[in-house]
Design a protein around this motif. Structure first.
Motif, PDB file in Angstrom:
ATOM      1  N   PRO A 132       0.801  -1.222   0.000  1.00 24.71           N
ATOM      2  CA  PRO A 132       0.000   0.000   0.000  1.00 24.71           C
ATOM      3  C   PRO A 132       0.837   1.277   0.000  1.00 24.71           C
ATOM      4  O   PRO A 132       0.291   2.345  -0.240  1.00 24.71           O
ATOM      5  CB  PRO A 132      -0.803  -0.109   1.292  1.00 24.71           C
ATOM      6  CG  PRO A 132       0.001  -0.991   2.177  1.00 24.71           C
ATOM      7  CD  PRO A 132       0.728  -1.949   1.274  1.00 24.71           C
ATOM      8  N   GLY A 133       2.145   1.155   0.261  1.00 27.29           N
ATOM      9  CA  GLY A 133       2.956   2.373   0.333  1.00 27.29           C
ATOM     10  C   GLY A 133       3.047   2.869   1.764  1.00 27.29           C
ATOM     11  O   GLY A 133       3.076   2.074   2.692  1.00 27.29           O
ATOM     12  N   SER A 140       0.985   4.483   3.780  1.00 28.22           N
ATOM     13  CA  SER A 140      -0.123   4.233   4.700  1.00 28.22           C
ATOM     14  C   SER A 140      -1.115   3.355   3.964  1.00 28.22           C
ATOM     15  O   SER A 140      -0.898   3.003   2.815  1.00 28.22           O
ATOM     16  CB  SER A 140      -0.764   5.545   5.160  1.00 28.22           C
ATOM     17  OG  SER A 140      -1.262   6.252   4.045  1.00 28.22           O
ATOM     18  N   GLY A 141      -2.218   3.000   4.625  1.00 27.35           N
ATOM     19  CA  GLY A 141      -3.223   2.200   3.946  1.00 27.35           C
ATOM     20  C   GLY A 141      -3.043   0.713   4.142  1.00 27.35           C
ATOM     21  O   GLY A 141      -2.130   0.273   4.848  1.00 27.35           O
ATOM     22  N   LEU A 142      -3.929  -0.040   3.503  1.00 27.72           N
ATOM     23  CA  LEU A 142      -3.958  -1.497   3.630  1.00 27.72           C
ATOM     24  C   LEU A 142      -4.424  -2.097   2.318  1.00 27.72           C
ATOM     25  O   LEU A 142      -5.345  -1.569   1.704  1.00 27.72           O
ATOM     26  CB  LEU A 142      -4.999  -1.909   4.673  1.00 27.72           C
ATOM     27  CG  LEU A 142      -4.641  -2.081   6.127  1.00 27.72           C
ATOM     28  CD1 LEU A 142      -5.824  -2.686   6.834  1.00 27.72           C
ATOM     29  CD2 LEU A 142      -3.424  -2.961   6.281  1.00 27.72           C
ATOM     30  N   ASN A 196       1.217   6.621  -1.750  1.00 29.27           N
ATOM     31  CA  ASN A 196       0.557   5.327  -1.641  1.00 29.27           C
ATOM     32  C   ASN A 196       0.458   4.699  -3.011  1.00 29.27           C
ATOM     33  O   ASN A 196       0.527   5.388  -4.022  1.00 29.27           O
ATOM     34  CB  ASN A 196      -0.860   5.499  -1.073  1.00 29.27           C
ATOM     35  CG  ASN A 196      -0.825   5.904   0.385  1.00 29.27           C
ATOM     36  OD1 ASN A 196      -1.456   6.852   0.793  1.00 29.27           O
ATOM     37  ND2 ASN A 196      -0.052   5.180   1.177  1.00 29.27           N
ATOM     38  N   GLU A 222       7.246  -4.554   1.413  1.00 32.22           N
ATOM     39  CA  GLU A 222       6.893  -3.371   2.184  1.00 32.22           C
ATOM     40  C   GLU A 222       8.089  -2.931   3.017  1.00 32.22           C
ATOM     41  O   GLU A 222       8.989  -3.720   3.289  1.00 32.22           O
ATOM     42  CB  GLU A 222       5.706  -3.683   3.107  1.00 32.22           C
ATOM     43  CG  GLU A 222       4.424  -3.941   2.330  1.00 32.22           C
ATOM     44  CD  GLU A 222       3.250  -4.219   3.244  1.00 32.22           C
ATOM     45  OE1 GLU A 222       3.278  -3.754   4.401  1.00 32.22           O
ATOM     46  OE2 GLU A 222       2.322  -4.912   2.795  1.00 32.22           O
ATOM     47  N   ASN A 223       8.065  -1.693   3.433  1.00 31.55           N
ATOM     48  CA  ASN A 223       9.067  -1.213   4.378  1.00 31.55           C
ATOM     49  C   ASN A 223      10.481  -1.257   3.829  1.00 31.55           C
ATOM     50  O   ASN A 223      11.433  -1.434   4.572  1.00 31.55           O
ATOM     51  CB  ASN A 223       9.018  -2.076   5.652  1.00 31.55           C
ATOM     52  CG  ASN A 223       9.244  -1.233   6.876  1.00 31.55           C
ATOM     53  OD1 ASN A 223       9.028  -0.026   6.842  1.00 31.55           O
ATOM     54  ND2 ASN A 223       9.691  -1.841   7.948  1.00 31.55           N
TER      55      ASN A 223
END
Lengths: 203, 686
Positions: free
Chosen positions: B66-67, B69-71, B103, B217-218
């Motif tokens: 999602p980048g 933020s987000g899900l 995002n 992610e991350n």
């Protein structure tokens, strides 16, 4: 190489250089000092709390990820644990710009604290977003731990399960709790930088 | 607002029991529907179903990563026995800027397709009911979680193939944007604060409008757009690491999009050192089979190198004149000697590599004493060919021992000698190809090295097994003496080249020691080769030989001992030698930016980067134009100052390129793979 690529490259280099100036604070380095007014009208500076562990919690009460941790009482439990067991200071910070989700008046903030049975040392309003930017706070909740010497020891998510489902809280690693325990035991913090997940901070 | 959200969360578990809804459902700021590409299926047929989402204008849902933020949207299927749903096939997303965050997600109507496999046990006339619990986060400025339990009925029919549903176009359009999984050559590393990825696309032109999305992610700072550069047969991607990056993943999954062709590919990269553009362009990352063939051919070619040819040609001559029946034994023993030596050398190299040492092929030339030893061996061989003494009879019994009573042991050591004398030639000529082998799993890499050895041994092996061929060689005769003596001169040239290498590794005193060692060696060989006329002279001669030999051996180590000098000073160089003091001095000058290049002669990537980028006229001009100070640190010999500098940037090897802007800002680490444009852009902004 095409002209467009050169443009992309130039732009990204420029961006890399400019963002280097406002980069996230670094774990192991002194945390940026700040002064903010709380909901009671009292001023607090980070440096006032030298000698105590300080926890910063970026929050926005309408963000589903914040609700995930307040609704079942996980955030409140951590606030009590930090303040009662670890003699820590817990500062909830609201960086939502006026007119955006999460922005509240001091009275509304106190009402939220009461209705949610929250237990922060103080709730700080950061309407300009300056403090949020100084910490590169990206989402709510976004957590930071600063030790008694003013050194940043932890930054990242509230737990290891980036979801909005409160049922998976028991299975997640609660990073702040673990970090506080490791600090109390004089150990290295095993996971000092983790992925912050949640809603964007509305600067 | 808040109360309704609390209510929704409390109701969440209850809703799971609720009856599924058919058709389009309306939720806050979004509509959702379970759809399929076909209206009817046959038993056993696989087809695609999917979640169709239609957010309000300017609202979006999220991609698999999602980048900031987000899900990502989640699907939880409830299917009849034997019906299996696959993973979501994510179309490539849009990068959505949200303030200073980015995002990845989808605006407007979009589909998350999933493959559904059905069992043969379905009966025509049945209805297949698909049920899915879908949960998403739909955001504009604010985010609203949503979910729905959705259902879809599909008729099971006999024969006549699939029947397109009204959503067939949406499926076709979305599937066209789902990245195709491919296994192109790709590597990544996370050194120096950036994720660097290298991809060699197959059957795709490079001059495309590329974009890159990391699935992990991350890992990267999403707000800083990746730079994508296509050159020399490869795509190079660089994106700063996330402030929340903690450790390099074991595998990088990513999507590469070609916007011009409206196509995308999904790849998985292993961590590894990036190969220089030049090396890739030269095709030095061939498959294993091709690497084997190239190594074999290279080995055969080595026979003609100035350090090898004289030795082997004499050996071949003696083979011809030798006794017929044990020629094969000699050929085999020689081959074994070559292969064993190559295996040992390759084994040491691979073991050092596995231990994290930054070494490449030719690492053995890193030690001054080894180079000096090669100088002595080649010089002694040269003197032997010149006729100063007879190598075969007097010393060691190696070399052309076949005509004597040397036996196959002698041939084995000729093989070892061939490998030793070949090694200075393998480094410059075969370095790039063997460098590629080092990145292969070790059993494969070992076979490439052995193929090189086999190639080296091959001509002699063929000669020993084919008397017919051997008979074609000129018959031995008095001309052989002349030939031998002539062959000494290529060896002397090889000695000169090695002395030049040595001069770069040691200081003038060390070089002088090795040169006097050579004189002492010549003296020993001359003395040892002489017939004695009286008993007392024999004693004196043995004493002199012994003392001189001790001197020769001691000079070997003195070459190393005296080392660590100034390094080479090159005429017309556009750099200064690095030292911590020089760097600090120039850093204090607000008018000058500083580029630091940490390099080593045995680092192929470094040399290629210098050749294709740093030493090009365009880059040199830019440096001059912008008054950039160019400091070069040479790690050819281990240097504690440079090691310390490297460790400041979390490196344990070269290359490392660091650019210090003139305004005193934080330095910027350039990628490990340089192109002229990349360097020029960086310099212009320093």
């Amino acid at each position: 190489m095409s002209y467009r690529m050169m443009q992309v490259l130039a732009a990204s280099l420029l961006l890399a250089l400019s963002t280097a100036l406002m980069a996230a604070p670094e774990v192991g380095q002194p945390a940026p000092d700040f002064t903010l007014t709380d909901t009671q009208g009292n001023e607090h500076s980070l440096s006032d709390f030298r000698g105590q562990t300080v926890i910063l919690e970026w929050t926005n009460h309408d963000c589903p990820f914040v609700i995930k941790h307040y609704q079942p009482g996980n955030m409140q439990d951590q606030q009590r644990l930090a303040r009662n067991e670890h003699d820590a200071v817990w500062l909830s910070i609201i960086s939502s710009r006026p007119g955006t989700q999460g922005h509240v008046s001091p009275e509304e903030a106190d009402e939220l604290t009461a209705s949610r049975d929250a237990y922060p040392t103080a709730v700080l309003i950061d309407e300009s977003g300056d403090v949020g930017r100084a910490y590169d706070a990206r989402v709510t909740p976004h957590m930071y731990i600063i030790d008694a010497e003013g050194i940043l020891r932890y930054m990242g998510g509230i737990d290891s399960n980036p979801s909005r489902n409160p049922e998976d809280i028991p299975d997640a690693t609660q990073y702040v709790v673990v970090a506080l325990e490791q600090m109390a035991a004089g150990e290295e913090i095993a996971e000092a930088v983790t992925r912050p997940y949640g809603c964007s901070v509305h600067y | 607002m808040m109360r309704s959200l609390f209510a929704a969360l409390i109701l969440l578990p209850l809703m799971a029991w609720a009856a599924p809804e058919y058709g389009t459902v309306e939720r806050d700021h979004i509509r959702a529907e379970l759809v399929a590409e076909t209206a009817a299926i046959e038993p056993g047929q696989s087809f695609r179903a999917g979640l169709r989402l239609e957010p309000d204008e300017n609202w979006h849902t999220y991609w698999i990563n999602p980048g900031d933020s987000g899900l990502p949207t989640q699907l939880d299927w409830d299917l009849p026995d034997g019906v299996v749903a696959g993973e979501i096939e994510w179309a490539w997303p849009e990068a959505l800027q949200m303030g200073h965050l980015v995002n990845y997600g989808y605006k407007d109507e979009h589909l998350l397709p999933v493959q559904i496999d059905t069992p043969d046990t379905l009966e025509p006339g049945d209805t297949l009911t698909l049920v899915v619990d879908a949960a998403w986060l739909v955001c504009e400025e604010i985010c609203i979680p949503g979910d729905a339990k959705l259902a879809l009925d599909i008729d099971v029919v006999a024969g006549n193939g699939p029947r397109a549903s009204e959503h067939a176009d949406l499926f076709a359009d979305t599937l066209g944007r789902v990245p195709e999984r491919v296994e192109w050559t790709t590597r990544f590393n996370t050194d120096g604060g950036s994720l660097s990825v290298q991809v060699v696309p197959e059957n795709v032109g490079l001059d495309r409008d590329w974009s890159f999305f990391a699935i992990n992610e991350n890992l990267v700072e999403h707000a800083e757009a990746p730079s994508v550069l296509a050159e020399d047969g490869q795509v190079l991607i660089s994106q700063p690491l996330s402030a929340y990056f903690s450790r390099a993943p074991e595998q990088l999954d990513f999507v590469l999009v070609d916007h011009d062709g409206a196509r995308a590919w999904r790849l998985s990269a292993e961590p590894g050192e990036l190969l220089s553009a030049g090396m890739l362009a030269e095709g030095s990352t061939p498959g294993w089979a091709l690497a084997l063939i190239l190594a074999l051919a290279g080995g055969v070619l080595l026979n003609l190198m100035p350090c090898v040819f004289p030795v082997l040609s004499i050996k071949a001559m003696s083979l011809v004149s030798g006794a017929g029946h044990d020629q094969r034994a000699h050929g085999l023993a020689y081959t074994a000697g070559v292969l064993v030596s190559f295996a040992v050398l390759a084994g040491v190299l691979l073991a050092l590599r596995a231990g994290g040492e930054a070494v490449g092929w030719g690492f053995q030339l890193q030690s001054a004493w080894f180079v000096a030893l090669l100088v002595y061996i080649l010089f002694a061989l040269g003197l032997s060919l010149s006729g100063l003494f007879d190598f075969g009879t007097r010393l060691m019994g190696i070399g052309q021992g076949l005509t004597e009573k040397g036996g196959s042991k002698g041939s084995f050591f000729t093989g070892v000698l061939a490998c030793v004398v070949a090694s200075p030639c393998t480094a410059p000529f075969m370095g790039a190809a063997l460098g590629a082998a080092v990145f292969m799993p070790w059993p494969l890499a070992m076979t490439v090295f052995l193929a090189l050895g086999l190639g080296l041994a091959l001509p002699m092996l063929v000669l020993s097994f084919s008397p017919a061929l051997a008979r074609r060689l000129p018959r031995p005769g008095p001309w052989m003496d002349t030939f031998k003596q002539a062959m000494a001169f290529p060896l002397y040239l090889a000695v000169v080249w090695l002395l030049w290498v040595l001069a770069r590794q040691t200081d003038p005193t060390g070089l002088a020691m090795v040169l006097s060692g050579m004189v002492a060696l010549a003296f020993v060989l001359w003395l040892a080769g002489r017939e004695s006329r009286s008993e007392s002279l024999v004693v004196a001669r043995h004493a002199a030989v012994g003392l001189s030999l001790i001197f020769v051996v001691s000079t070997l180590f003195s070459a190393d001992h005296f080392g660590g000098g100034e390094g080479a000073t090159v005429e017309n160089a556009h750099w200064e030698n690095y030292s911590a003091e020089t760097l600090a001095e120039w850093r204090d000058d607000p008018e000058r930016a500083v580029l630091v290049n940490m390099t080593a002669d045995w680092c192929i990537t470094c040399l290629v980067n210098e050749r294709v980028a740093l030493n090009t006229p365009a880059v040199r001009d830019t440096m001059a134009e912008h008054d950039v100070v160019y400091l070069k640190g040479d790690w050819t010999r281990r240097d504690p100052d440079i090691t310390e500098y490297l460790s400041k940037y979390d490196r344990n090897g070269v290359p490392l390129y660091v650019l210090y802007p003139r305004n005193g800002d934080d330095p910027r680490v350039l990628p490990q793979v340089l192109t002229p444009q990349l360097v020029i852009q960086a310099l212009e902004r320093s």
